[in-house]
Design a protein around this motif. Sequence first.
Motif, PDB file in Angstrom:
ATOM      1  N   THR A 259     -39.914 -67.492  14.410  1.00 14.24           N
ATOM      2  CA  THR A 259     -40.332 -66.586  15.483  1.00 14.24           C
ATOM      3  C   THR A 259     -39.188 -65.645  15.824  1.00 14.24           C
ATOM      4  OG1 THR A 259     -41.918 -68.182  16.355  1.00 14.24           O
ATOM      5  CG2 THR A 259     -41.124 -66.486  17.887  1.00 14.24           C
ATOM      6  N   GLU A 260     -37.970 -66.185  15.940  1.00 15.21           N
ATOM      7  CA  GLU A 260     -36.803 -65.358  16.229  1.00 15.21           C
ATOM      8  C   GLU A 260     -36.570 -64.327  15.129  1.00 15.21           C
ATOM      9  OE1 GLU A 260     -33.681 -68.180  18.585  1.00 15.21           O
ATOM     10  OE2 GLU A 260     -34.216 -68.813  16.549  1.00 15.21           O
ATOM     11  N   GLU A 261     -36.745 -64.746  13.875  1.00 17.49           N
ATOM     12  CA  GLU A 261     -36.520 -63.856  12.740  1.00 17.49           C
ATOM     13  C   GLU A 261     -37.425 -62.627  12.808  1.00 17.49           C
ATOM     14  OE1 GLU A 261     -36.300 -64.109   7.859  1.00 17.49           O
ATOM     15  OE2 GLU A 261     -37.252 -65.738   8.971  1.00 17.49           O
ATOM     16  N   VAL A 262     -38.700 -62.836  13.115  1.00 17.62           N
ATOM     17  CA  VAL A 262     -39.616 -61.699  13.223  1.00 17.62           C
ATOM     18  C   VAL A 262     -39.281 -60.869  14.461  1.00 17.62           C
ATOM     19  CG1 VAL A 262     -42.032 -61.008  13.518  1.00 17.62           C
ATOM     20  CG2 VAL A 262     -41.426 -62.787  11.863  1.00 17.62           C
ATOM     21  N   ALA A 263     -38.922 -61.518  15.549  1.00 19.31           N
ATOM     22  CA  ALA A 263     -38.543 -60.775  16.763  1.00 19.31           C
ATOM     23  C   ALA A 263     -37.326 -59.885  16.504  1.00 19.31           C
ATOM     24  CB  ALA A 263     -38.266 -61.750  17.902  1.00 19.31           C
ATOM     25  N   TYR A 264     -36.371 -60.375  15.692  1.00 17.72           N
ATOM     26  CA  TYR A 264     -35.184 -59.588  15.352  1.00 17.72           C
ATOM     27  C   TYR A 264     -35.533 -58.297  14.622  1.00 17.72           C
ATOM     28  CZ  TYR A 264     -31.584 -63.111  16.391  1.00 17.72           C
ATOM     29  OH  TYR A 264     -30.743 -63.986  16.996  1.00 17.72           O
ATOM     30  N   LEU A 265     -36.640 -58.279  13.916  1.00 20.10           N
ATOM     31  CA  LEU A 265     -37.039 -57.069  13.197  1.00 20.10           C
ATOM     32  C   LEU A 265     -37.304 -55.909  14.155  1.00 20.10           C
ATOM     33  CD1 LEU A 265     -39.442 -58.643  10.545  1.00 20.10           C
ATOM     34  CD2 LEU A 265     -37.076 -57.871  10.198  1.00 20.10           C
ATOM     35  N   PHE A 266     -37.634 -56.241  15.398  1.00 26.74           N
ATOM     36  CA  PHE A 266     -37.861 -55.214  16.413  1.00 26.74           C
ATOM     37  C   PHE A 266     -36.508 -54.853  17.035  1.00 26.74           C
ATOM     38  CE2 PHE A 266     -42.021 -57.055  15.927  1.00 26.74           C
ATOM     39  CZ  PHE A 266     -42.848 -55.958  15.991  1.00 26.74           C
ATOM     40  N   SER A 267     -35.811 -53.940  16.380  1.00 22.11           N
ATOM     41  CA  SER A 267     -34.515 -53.482  16.876  1.00 22.11           C
ATOM     42  C   SER A 267     -34.704 -52.817  18.244  1.00 22.11           C
ATOM     43  CB  SER A 267     -33.912 -52.476  15.897  1.00 22.11           C
ATOM     44  OG  SER A 267     -34.724 -51.311  15.848  1.00 22.11           O
ATOM     45  N   GLU A 268     -33.602 -52.558  18.909  1.00 20.52           N
ATOM     46  CA  GLU A 268     -33.680 -51.868  20.205  1.00 20.52           C
ATOM     47  C   GLU A 268     -34.378 -50.522  20.046  1.00 20.52           C
ATOM     48  OE1 GLU A 268     -33.067 -52.988  23.348  1.00 20.52           O
ATOM     49  OE2 GLU A 268     -32.824 -54.876  22.268  1.00 20.52           O
ATOM     50  N   ASP A 269     -34.085 -49.826  18.953  1.00 19.93           N
ATOM     51  CA  ASP A 269     -34.715 -48.534  18.700  1.00 19.93           C
ATOM     52  C   ASP A 269     -36.231 -48.668  18.569  1.00 19.93           C
ATOM     53  OD1 ASP A 269     -34.814 -45.678  17.975  1.00 19.93           O
ATOM     54  OD2 ASP A 269     -35.321 -46.430  15.977  1.00 19.93           O
ATOM     55  N   LEU A 270     -36.691 -49.677  17.808  1.00 22.18           N
ATOM     56  CA  LEU A 270     -38.135 -49.861  17.635  1.00 22.18           C
ATOM     57  C   LEU A 270     -38.803 -50.274  18.945  1.00 22.18           C
ATOM     58  CD1 LEU A 270     -38.392 -51.576  14.127  1.00 22.18           C
ATOM     59  CD2 LEU A 270     -38.604 -49.157  14.710  1.00 22.18           C
ATOM     60  N   LYS A 271     -38.159 -51.175  19.692  1.00 15.84           N
ATOM     61  CA  LYS A 271     -38.722 -51.569  20.990  1.00 15.84           C
ATOM     62  C   LYS A 271     -38.799 -50.363  21.918  1.00 15.84           C
ATOM     63  CE  LYS A 271     -36.026 -55.337  21.314  1.00 15.84           C
ATOM     64  NZ  LYS A 271     -35.379 -56.535  21.854  1.00 15.84           N
ATOM     65  N   ASN A 272     -37.766 -49.534  21.908  1.00 19.07           N
ATOM     66  CA  ASN A 272     -37.778 -48.335  22.754  1.00 19.07           C
ATOM     67  C   ASN A 272     -38.892 -47.375  22.361  1.00 19.07           C
ATOM     68  OD1 ASN A 272     -35.680 -49.076  24.467  1.00 19.07           O
ATOM     69  ND2 ASN A 272     -34.117 -48.163  23.141  1.00 19.07           N
ATOM     70  N   ARG A 273     -39.173 -47.286  21.065  1.00 15.49           N
ATOM     71  CA  ARG A 273     -40.289 -46.428  20.630  1.00 15.49           C
ATOM     72  C   ARG A 273     -41.611 -46.925  21.212  1.00 15.49           C
ATOM     73  NH1 ARG A 273     -39.800 -45.667  14.311  1.00 15.49           N
ATOM     74  NH2 ARG A 273     -41.867 -44.767  14.652  1.00 15.49           N
ATOM     75  N   LEU A 274     -41.789 -48.238  21.280  1.00 12.18           N
ATOM     76  CA  LEU A 274     -43.023 -48.789  21.854  1.00 12.18           C
ATOM     77  C   LEU A 274     -43.055 -48.586  23.367  1.00 12.18           C
ATOM     78  CD1 LEU A 274     -43.284 -52.091  19.769  1.00 12.18           C
ATOM     79  CD2 LEU A 274     -44.441 -49.900  19.365  1.00 12.18           C
ATOM     80  N   VAL A 275     -41.940 -48.798  24.010  1.00 14.12           N
ATOM     81  CA  VAL A 275     -41.856 -48.605  25.468  1.00 14.12           C
ATOM     82  C   VAL A 275     -42.172 -47.151  25.814  1.00 14.12           C
ATOM     83  CG1 VAL A 275     -40.257 -48.529  27.427  1.00 14.12           C
ATOM     84  CG2 VAL A 275     -40.291 -50.524  25.912  1.00 14.12           C
ATOM     85  N   HIS A 276     -41.669 -46.215  25.015  1.00 14.28           N
ATOM     86  CA  HIS A 276     -41.885 -44.797  25.313  1.00 14.28           C
ATOM     87  C   HIS A 276     -43.346 -44.371  25.192  1.00 14.28           C
ATOM     88  CE1 HIS A 276     -37.574 -44.535  25.503  1.00 14.28           C
ATOM     89  NE2 HIS A 276     -37.702 -43.304  25.958  1.00 14.28           N
ATOM     90  N   ILE A 277     -44.147 -45.152  24.511  1.00 14.76           N
ATOM     91  CA  ILE A 277     -45.583 -44.845  24.437  1.00 14.76           C
ATOM     92  C   ILE A 277     -46.227 -45.040  25.813  1.00 14.76           C
ATOM     93  CG2 ILE A 277     -47.812 -45.558  23.457  1.00 14.76           C
ATOM     94  CD1 ILE A 277     -46.220 -46.280  20.860  1.00 14.76           C
ATOM     95  N   VAL A 278     -45.849 -46.114  26.501  1.00 20.69           N
ATOM     96  CA  VAL A 278     -46.454 -46.401  27.806  1.00 20.69           C
ATOM     97  C   VAL A 278     -45.672 -45.814  28.976  1.00 20.69           C
ATOM     98  CG1 VAL A 278     -47.559 -48.525  26.989  1.00 20.69           C
ATOM     99  CG2 VAL A 278     -45.327 -48.661  28.092  1.00 20.69           C
ATOM    100  N   LEU A 279     -44.419 -45.444  28.759  1.00 24.08           N
ATOM    101  CA  LEU A 279     -43.540 -44.993  29.837  1.00 24.08           C
ATOM    102  C   LEU A 279     -44.118 -43.880  30.707  1.00 24.08           C
ATOM    103  CD1 LEU A 279     -40.825 -45.704  31.048  1.00 24.08           C
ATOM    104  CD2 LEU A 279     -39.775 -44.007  29.538  1.00 24.08           C
ATOM    105  N   PRO A 280     -44.746 -42.847  30.132  1.00 28.76           N
ATOM    106  CA  PRO A 280     -45.303 -41.795  31.005  1.00 28.76           C
ATOM    107  C   PRO A 280     -46.421 -42.299  31.928  1.00 28.76           C
ATOM    108  CG  PRO A 280     -45.182 -41.047  28.723  1.00 28.76           C
ATOM    109  CD  PRO A 280     -44.891 -42.515  28.717  1.00 28.76           C
ATOM    110  N   HIS A 281     -46.930 -43.500  31.675  1.00 28.37           N
ATOM    111  CA  HIS A 281     -48.071 -44.013  32.436  1.00 28.37           C
ATOM    112  C   HIS A 281     -47.725 -45.248  33.273  1.00 28.37           C
ATOM    113  CE1 HIS A 281     -50.297 -41.254  29.910  1.00 28.37           C
ATOM    114  NE2 HIS A 281     -49.699 -41.797  28.859  1.00 28.37           N
ATOM    115  N   VAL A 282     -46.447 -45.581  33.361  1.00 27.14           N
ATOM    116  CA  VAL A 282     -46.031 -46.792  34.080  1.00 27.14           C
ATOM    117  C   VAL A 282     -46.451 -46.732  35.547  1.00 27.14           C
ATOM    118  CG1 VAL A 282     -44.006 -48.071  34.909  1.00 27.14           C
ATOM    119  CG2 VAL A 282     -44.172 -47.428  32.514  1.00 27.14           C
ATOM    120  N   TYR A 283     -46.343 -45.578  36.159  1.00 26.60           N
ATOM    121  CA  TYR A 283     -46.705 -45.464  37.578  1.00 26.60           C
ATOM    122  C   TYR A 283     -48.209 -45.528  37.802  1.00 26.60           C
ATOM    123  CZ  TYR A 283     -41.838 -44.442  38.305  1.00 26.60           C
ATOM    124  OH  TYR A 283     -40.470 -44.533  38.330  1.00 26.60           O
TER     125      TYR A 283
END
Length: 170
Positions: free
Chosen positions: A89-113
Amino acid sequence: MAFKNLTYPYLTFEDVFQHIVTFMKKEPMGNYKLMIGTDSHVYQNETIFITGLVIQRVGRGAWASYRKLRYPEAIRNLHQKISIETSLTEEVAYLFSEDLKNRLVHIVLPHVYKGSSFTMEGHLDIGKGKRNKTREFVAEMVARIEAHGIEAKIKPESLVASSYANRYTK
Protein backbone atom coordinates in the motif's frame (compact mmCIF):
# COMPACT_ATOMS: atom_id res chain seq x y z
CA MET A 1 4.38 -1.96 -12.25
CA ALA A 2 1.22 -2.91 -14.14
CA PHE A 3 -2.35 -2.26 -13.08
CA LYS A 4 -5.60 -3.47 -14.56
CA ASN A 5 -9.35 -3.24 -14.13
CA LEU A 6 -12.43 -4.73 -15.76
CA THR A 7 -12.09 -2.49 -18.81
CA TYR A 8 -8.32 -2.33 -19.28
CA PRO A 9 -6.12 -5.46 -19.00
CA TYR A 10 -2.88 -3.45 -18.79
CA LEU A 11 -2.37 0.02 -17.34
CA THR A 12 0.86 1.78 -16.42
CA PHE A 13 0.81 4.02 -13.38
CA GLU A 14 0.79 6.98 -15.76
CA ASP A 15 -2.36 5.55 -17.39
CA VAL A 16 -3.97 5.13 -13.97
CA PHE A 17 -3.09 8.70 -13.00
CA GLN A 18 -4.56 10.03 -16.25
CA HIS A 19 -7.81 8.11 -15.64
CA ILE A 20 -7.99 9.66 -12.16
CA VAL A 21 -7.45 13.16 -13.58
CA THR A 22 -10.09 12.61 -16.27
CA PHE A 23 -12.56 11.25 -13.70
CA MET A 24 -12.04 14.24 -11.40
CA LYS A 25 -12.18 16.85 -14.18
CA LYS A 26 -15.63 15.60 -15.24
CA GLU A 27 -17.03 16.96 -11.96
CA PRO A 28 -14.43 19.15 -10.23
CA MET A 29 -16.96 20.20 -7.58
CA GLY A 30 -17.03 16.74 -6.00
CA ASN A 31 -15.75 15.35 -2.73
CA TYR A 32 -12.93 13.00 -3.74
CA LYS A 33 -11.22 10.21 -1.86
CA LEU A 34 -8.13 8.58 -3.33
CA MET A 35 -7.96 5.23 -1.54
CA ILE A 36 -5.21 2.62 -1.68
CA GLY A 37 -5.34 -0.74 0.08
CA THR A 38 -3.90 -4.23 -0.14
CA ASP A 39 -5.29 -7.66 0.71
CA SER A 40 -3.79 -11.10 0.31
CA HIS A 41 -4.74 -14.74 0.14
CA VAL A 42 -2.44 -17.59 1.13
CA TYR A 43 -2.49 -20.64 -1.10
CA GLN A 44 -0.55 -23.88 -0.65
CA ASN A 45 2.58 -22.75 -2.52
CA GLU A 46 2.14 -19.00 -2.95
CA THR A 47 0.57 -15.85 -1.56
CA ILE A 48 -1.35 -13.51 -3.85
CA PHE A 49 -1.33 -9.79 -2.98
CA ILE A 50 -3.77 -7.37 -4.59
CA THR A 51 -3.35 -3.63 -4.16
CA GLY A 52 -6.47 -1.69 -5.07
CA LEU A 53 -6.45 1.96 -6.08
CA VAL A 54 -9.82 3.71 -6.10
CA ILE A 55 -10.80 7.32 -6.76
CA GLN A 56 -14.27 7.90 -5.34
CA ARG A 57 -16.50 10.87 -5.99
CA VAL A 58 -18.49 10.48 -2.79
CA GLY A 59 -22.09 9.67 -3.63
CA ARG A 60 -21.42 9.99 -7.36
CA GLY A 61 -19.34 7.03 -8.51
CA ALA A 62 -15.80 5.75 -8.58
CA TRP A 63 -13.03 4.55 -10.87
CA ALA A 64 -10.81 1.68 -9.75
CA SER A 65 -7.82 -0.40 -10.74
CA TYR A 66 -5.63 -2.97 -9.06
CA ARG A 67 -2.17 -4.50 -9.13
CA LYS A 68 -1.48 -8.20 -8.57
CA LEU A 69 1.69 -9.60 -7.02
CA ARG A 70 2.47 -13.31 -6.67
CA TYR A 71 4.81 -14.20 -3.81
CA PRO A 72 6.34 -17.66 -4.42
CA GLU A 73 5.64 -19.10 -0.98
CA ALA A 74 2.77 -19.44 1.46
CA ILE A 75 3.19 -16.73 4.10
CA ARG A 76 1.71 -18.19 7.28
CA ASN A 77 3.12 -15.63 9.74
CA LEU A 78 0.30 -13.10 10.25
CA HIS A 79 2.56 -10.18 11.19
CA GLN A 80 4.74 -10.76 8.12
CA LYS A 81 1.70 -10.94 5.82
CA ILE A 82 0.10 -7.78 7.27
CA SER A 83 3.45 -5.98 7.10
CA ILE A 84 3.86 -6.87 3.41
CA GLU A 85 0.29 -5.72 2.70
CA THR A 86 1.07 -2.39 4.37
CA SER A 87 4.35 -2.08 2.44
CA LEU A 88 2.59 -2.66 -0.88
CA THR A 89 0.00 0.00 0.00
CA GLU A 90 2.84 2.38 0.89
CA GLU A 91 4.63 1.55 -2.37
CA VAL A 92 1.64 2.59 -4.49
CA ALA A 93 1.05 5.67 -2.32
CA TYR A 94 4.69 6.70 -2.93
CA LEU A 95 3.97 6.82 -6.66
CA PHE A 96 1.82 9.87 -5.96
CA SER A 97 4.62 12.42 -5.65
CA GLU A 98 3.91 15.83 -4.16
CA ASP A 99 3.64 17.18 -7.70
CA LEU A 100 1.04 14.57 -8.71
CA LYS A 101 -0.97 15.07 -5.50
CA ASN A 102 -0.89 18.83 -6.10
CA ARG A 103 -2.21 18.31 -9.63
CA LEU A 104 -5.21 16.45 -8.17
CA VAL A 105 -5.75 19.05 -5.44
CA HIS A 106 -5.70 21.83 -8.03
CA ILE A 107 -8.64 20.23 -9.83
CA VAL A 108 -10.90 20.77 -6.82
CA LEU A 109 -9.18 23.86 -5.38
CA PRO A 110 -11.27 26.47 -7.26
CA HIS A 111 -14.39 24.83 -5.76
CA VAL A 112 -13.28 24.27 -2.15
CA TYR A 113 -15.43 27.13 -0.86
CA LYS A 114 -18.42 25.48 -2.51
CA GLY A 115 -17.76 22.21 -0.66
CA SER A 116 -15.27 20.35 -2.87
CA SER A 117 -12.55 18.28 -1.22
CA PHE A 118 -9.73 15.83 -1.86
CA THR A 119 -8.31 13.35 0.63
CA MET A 120 -5.94 10.41 0.37
CA GLU A 121 -6.45 7.26 2.44
CA GLY A 122 -4.48 4.09 3.09
CA HIS A 123 -6.82 1.17 3.75
CA LEU A 124 -5.54 -1.62 5.98
CA ASP A 125 -7.14 -5.05 6.17
CA ILE A 126 -6.87 -5.12 9.96
CA GLY A 127 -9.24 -4.40 12.82
CA LYS A 128 -9.48 -3.74 16.55
CA GLY A 129 -12.28 -6.19 17.31
CA LYS A 130 -11.72 -8.73 20.08
CA ARG A 131 -12.11 -11.60 17.61
CA ASN A 132 -9.76 -10.01 15.10
CA LYS A 133 -6.33 -11.67 15.12
CA THR A 134 -4.76 -8.53 13.61
CA ARG A 135 -5.73 -6.18 16.46
CA GLU A 136 -2.23 -6.28 17.97
CA PHE A 137 -0.77 -4.83 14.74
CA VAL A 138 -3.18 -1.89 14.35
CA ALA A 139 -1.05 0.79 16.05
CA GLU A 140 2.11 -0.20 14.15
CA MET A 141 0.50 -0.33 10.70
CA VAL A 142 -1.60 2.81 11.20
CA ALA A 143 1.54 4.69 12.28
CA ARG A 144 3.34 3.55 9.11
CA ILE A 145 0.56 4.85 6.86
CA GLU A 146 0.11 8.11 8.76
CA ALA A 147 3.88 8.76 8.63
CA HIS A 148 3.35 9.41 4.91
CA GLY A 149 0.70 12.05 5.56
CA ILE A 150 -2.08 9.70 4.50
CA GLU A 151 -5.20 9.03 6.55
CA ALA A 152 -5.24 5.39 7.69
CA LYS A 153 -8.50 3.43 7.69
CA ILE A 154 -9.04 0.04 9.34
CA LYS A 155 -11.99 -2.36 9.34
CA PRO A 156 -14.86 -1.70 8.92
CA GLU A 157 -13.87 1.50 7.05
CA SER A 158 -11.07 -0.04 4.95
CA LEU A 159 -13.25 -0.95 1.99
CA VAL A 160 -10.56 -0.92 -0.69
CA ALA A 161 -8.47 -3.53 1.16
CA SER A 162 -11.21 -5.60 2.77
CA SER A 163 -13.68 -5.54 -0.12
CA TYR A 164 -12.32 -4.37 -3.49
CA ALA A 165 -8.83 -5.93 -3.30
CA ASN A 166 -10.19 -8.99 -1.51
CA ARG A 167 -12.40 -9.77 -4.50
CA TYR A 168 -9.36 -10.27 -6.75
CA THR A 169 -7.26 -12.41 -4.37
CA LYS A 170 -9.38 -15.52 -4.96
